[in-house]
Design a protein around this motif. Structure first.
Motif, mmCIF file in Angstrom:
data_model
loop_
_atom_site.group_PDB
_atom_site.id
_atom_site.type_symbol
_atom_site.label_atom_id
_atom_site.label_comp_id
_atom_site.label_asym_id
_atom_site.label_seq_id
_atom_site.Cartn_x
_atom_site.Cartn_y
_atom_site.Cartn_z
ATOM 1 N N HIS B 171 2.324 1.971 -9.099
ATOM 2 C CA HIS B 171 1.021 2.036 -8.444
ATOM 3 C C HIS B 171 0.638 0.657 -7.893
ATOM 4 O O HIS B 171 0.304 0.512 -6.714
ATOM 5 C CB HIS B 171 -0.011 2.543 -9.475
ATOM 6 C CG HIS B 171 -1.426 2.304 -9.105
ATOM 7 N ND1 HIS B 171 -2.000 2.904 -8.005
ATOM 8 C CD2 HIS B 171 -2.393 1.535 -9.682
ATOM 9 C CE1 HIS B 171 -3.259 2.506 -7.916
ATOM 10 N NE2 HIS B 171 -3.518 1.678 -8.923
ATOM 11 N N ARG B 172 0.748 -0.348 -8.754
ATOM 12 C CA ARG B 172 0.387 -1.712 -8.295
ATOM 13 C C ARG B 172 1.354 -2.197 -7.220
ATOM 14 O O ARG B 172 0.962 -2.850 -6.252
ATOM 15 C CB ARG B 172 0.383 -2.676 -9.494
ATOM 16 C CG ARG B 172 -0.781 -2.433 -10.456
ATOM 17 C CD ARG B 172 -0.968 -3.621 -11.384
ATOM 18 N NE ARG B 172 0.226 -3.894 -12.175
ATOM 19 C CZ ARG B 172 0.505 -3.319 -13.345
ATOM 20 N NH1 ARG B 172 -0.336 -2.431 -13.858
ATOM 21 N NH2 ARG B 172 1.594 -3.625 -13.997
ATOM 22 N N ALA B 173 2.655 -1.883 -7.425
ATOM 23 C CA ALA B 173 3.667 -2.324 -6.452
ATOM 24 C C ALA B 173 3.408 -1.713 -5.073
ATOM 25 O O ALA B 173 3.506 -2.399 -4.053
ATOM 26 C CB ALA B 173 5.051 -1.924 -6.946
ATOM 27 N N ARG B 174 3.010 -0.447 -5.043
ATOM 28 C CA ARG B 174 2.771 0.216 -3.760
ATOM 29 C C ARG B 174 1.550 -0.390 -3.042
ATOM 30 O O ARG B 174 1.578 -0.603 -1.832
ATOM 31 C CB ARG B 174 2.536 1.719 -3.974
ATOM 32 C CG ARG B 174 3.794 2.467 -4.341
ATOM 33 C CD ARG B 174 3.719 3.922 -3.902
ATOM 34 N NE ARG B 174 4.923 4.645 -4.316
ATOM 35 C CZ ARG B 174 6.090 4.534 -3.709
ATOM 36 N NH1 ARG B 174 6.229 3.727 -2.684
ATOM 37 N NH2 ARG B 174 7.124 5.220 -4.129
ATOM 38 N N LEU B 175 0.526 -0.633 -3.837
ATOM 39 C CA LEU B 175 -0.671 -1.223 -3.219
ATOM 40 C C LEU B 175 -0.393 -2.639 -2.716
ATOM 41 O O LEU B 175 -0.835 -3.028 -1.641
ATOM 42 C CB LEU B 175 -1.829 -1.217 -4.222
ATOM 43 C CG LEU B 175 -2.350 0.168 -4.641
ATOM 44 C CD1 LEU B 175 -3.528 0.035 -5.600
ATOM 45 C CD2 LEU B 175 -2.770 1.007 -3.420
ATOM 46 N N GLU B 176 0.367 -3.382 -3.489
ATOM 47 C CA GLU B 176 0.715 -4.753 -3.085
ATOM 48 C C GLU B 176 1.580 -4.735 -1.819
ATOM 49 O O GLU B 176 1.376 -5.519 -0.894
ATOM 50 C CB GLU B 176 1.455 -5.443 -4.236
ATOM 51 C CG GLU B 176 1.485 -6.959 -4.095
ATOM 52 C CD GLU B 176 2.268 -7.623 -5.223
ATOM 53 O OE1 GLU B 176 2.517 -6.975 -6.261
ATOM 54 O OE2 GLU B 176 2.637 -8.800 -5.039
ATOM 55 N N MET B 177 2.523 -3.811 -1.825
ATOM 56 C CA MET B 177 3.422 -3.676 -0.676
ATOM 57 C C MET B 177 2.624 -3.312 0.579
ATOM 58 O O MET B 177 2.866 -3.828 1.671
ATOM 59 C CB MET B 177 4.456 -2.582 -0.993
ATOM 60 C CG MET B 177 5.560 -2.442 0.019
ATOM 61 S SD MET B 177 6.733 -3.785 -0.137
ATOM 62 C CE MET B 177 7.948 -3.296 1.069
#
Lengths: 386, 191
Positions: B171-177
């Motif tokens: 979830h965090r990785a997708r938002l950061e990406m």
């Protein structure tokens, strides 16, 4: 503004990791919220970008490199010593080994120092005291009586450590950093050598590693296998000369489990690899009307360096000195005799356990041996029925 | 074609060639994943080679509870991480992912449309740049999920963390990406 919990649901939706109830919930949200729809669109688009990143092929293929790494490290499944050539913390094993060696050397050094100190005569040491007291000629000089430390009349003896300890320490220093000899044979199934695949490449690599090799071959039928070897060698211009005793035993069904030796020289690793490949092939046997295909009698082969005692054994069987069979660094000692048009080389079939002396055939083979040619191998093939 | 388990049995019986078949089967897939983790073709090759060697040496410990590739992937992932730690690789924002050599798609027909190659190169450059800015943890889960199509469960097994952790990490990785890609696209849009 979407809450963090909702955001997590939306990313899990993009990942396809929601249960049916959660999925229903997200679909309802997407119907209501444009913000949620926009986020899902963006996340899906980015996921697709990652999915669509171009894939490349590994070129050249890693198969050979991996198999070579395994062979080089003599790795076996569950062993933990092998490392590829260029990978990982290459310095780590050396550091670990150095630290371990330092500890061992430290301990040994301390022991060594102690043993020297003891021999020098530490008067406070009970061992030294015993030694001095036991020597009758050791007298204290009168003029030195006043000195606090007694002086011995005998000349100072050179310190000699405990010989066992000295040997151990000397060996430790000598062998420190030397590679640990781990010489496991390379093993292959003949069925894996049928085509020019990874196994053949690995075999050629193993054969290239030394000037004299031993092939331990397991076959299903000694006589059939020897016939095949004879034919394959002949196709390559190598005549297999047979010791009569060995030939007789080969035809004797009661001697099925006898081991045979075939000694050959001046074969290149490439030739030998091809010979092994040919031996693995199915064979057509019989006459015109009874012609049929027989599977290869050759089962598996183990390749190792020809050991000194095996060379001595061959020398004894050939009736020559072992030194005569020593490989000559690939240099010609004298010009190679002009080869005959077809049959250039000879190999010899020997009984592993001879009951009689050296036969005339074998003597002739030994007398007619050609000098080793550069880049060729000396080969001892042990053939035994499984 | 022999299945993985058959080949593994043969390897355990000492047939090294069978392991060669496993290498041939998985080298491309593993290489492409590792390439996104270490971002350098040479290092990726080394990591994959080392991973295969480790796998061969540990083959007796493979119990078949998971797929062979999942098990292999875990070895490769750990090797890649230790390689990165060792080298402290500074990720280059390199559209090709290599030393200037273009990455050829497996299907060359994709390149036939005019302008497609340029668009793809630009998009790939941006994805690379964004990936390079992610932490190892975020990058790994994204690569496993999007490039390898793994389930949370498999990713959790490979990384040795609970599924909940994978869920929140992704979830965090997708938002950061998403944020990184937006920032990378901004200059072009403004121009």
């Amino acid at each position: 503004m979407l809450s963090d919990q909702v955001l997590q649901l939306l990313t899990a939706f993009v990942d396809g990791e929601l249960n049916p109830r959660q999925r229903e919930e997200v679909l309802r949200l997407l119907n209501k919220s444009s913000e949620a729809r926009e986020l899902v669109r963006q996340l899906q688009e980015n996921a697709n970008k990652l999915k669509q990143l171009p894939r490349r092929k590994v070129e050249p293929s890693l198969v050979e490199d991996v198999l070579r790494s395994i062979a080089e490290a003599k790795a076996i499944p569950a062993a933990a010593s092998a490392k590829p050539k260029r990978a990982g913390r290459r310095w780590m094993p050396f550091l670990t080994a150095s630290l371990a060696a330092s500890v061992v050397l430290g301990v040994l050094g301390t022991l060594y120092y102690q043993s020297i100190s003891d021999d020098k005569g530490d008067v406070n040491s009970p061992i030294a005291k015993g030694k001095i007291e036991k020597k009758p000629e050791a007298k204290v000089l009168p003029e030195k009586k006043s000195e606090t430390k007694p002086t011995l009349e005998t000349p100072p003896k050179k310190a000699t450590p405990n010989p066992l300890l000295a040997n151990l320490i000397e060996g430790t220093f000598r062998d420190f950093g030397a590679p640990i000899p781990v010489d496991r044979p390379f093993l292959a199934q003949f069925r894996d050598l049928q085509k020019d695949g990874a196994a053949s490449g690995q075999l050629a690599y193993e054969l290239d590693r030394s000037k004299a090799v031993q092939l331990d071959i397991t076959v299903k039928n000694n006589a059939f296998a020897m016939d095949r070897l004879r034919a394959v060698l002949l196709e390559r211009g190598v005549l297999l000369v047979s010791d009569p005793t060995a030939s007789k035993k080969l035809r004797d069904k009661n001697q099925a489990k006898v081991e045979y030796l075939v000694f050959a020289e001046n074969l290149t690793s490439d030739e030998l690899t091809k010979i092994m490949g040919e031996l693995s092939q199915t064979v057509v046997v019989g006459q015109k009307n009874t012609e049929r295909q027989e599977p290869s009698p050759y089962q598996k082969v183990a390749v190792s360096k020809l050991a000194g005692d095996d060379r001595q054994k061959v020398a004894k069987l050939l009736g020559v000195e072992a030194a005569v069979l020593e490989p000559k660094d690939g240099k010609l000692v004298k010009p190679t005799p002009t080869p005959t048009p077809k049959i250039e080389r000879q190999a010899v079939l020997l009984p592993a356990n001879p009951s009689a002396g050296v036969s005339n055939e074998v003597r002739q083979f030994a007398a007619g041996r050609q000098l080793p040619r550069p880049g060729t191998l000396q080969v001892l093939i042990r053939i035994h029925q499984e | 074609m022999k299945d993985d388990n058959r080949l593994i049995t043969e390897c355990r019986e000492g047939h090294t060639a069978a392991f060669g078949e496993l290498v041939a089967r998985y080298q491309d897939r593993l290489f492409n994943t590792v390439l996104r983790l270490v971002d350098n073709a040479e290092d990726a090759r080394d990591v994959v080679q080392e991973a295969f060697l480790h796998a061969y040496q540990s083959l007796r410990t493979f119990k078949g509870d998971s797929l062979f590739f999942t098990w292999l992937y875990r070895i490769a992932f750990n090797t890649a991480i230790s390689s990165r730690r060792k080298k402290r690789i500074v990720l280059s924002i390199n559209p090709t992912g290599d030393d200037g050599k273009a990455i050829d798609p497996l299907d060359p027909a994709e390149t036939n449309r005019p302008g497609h190659a340029l668009e793809m190169a630009e998009e790939e450059r941006q994805v690379h740049a964004a990936l390079a800015k992610l932490s190892s943890e975020h990058r790994a889960v994204l690569v496993m999920k999007d490039m390898d199509g793994m389930k949370y469960e498999d990713i959790a097994e490979i990384l040795g963390v609970p599924i909940g952790t994978i869920r929140s990490r992704l979830h965090r990785a997708r938002l950061e990406m998403r944020d990184l890609l937006q920032k990378l696209a901004e200059p072009k849009d403004q121009a």
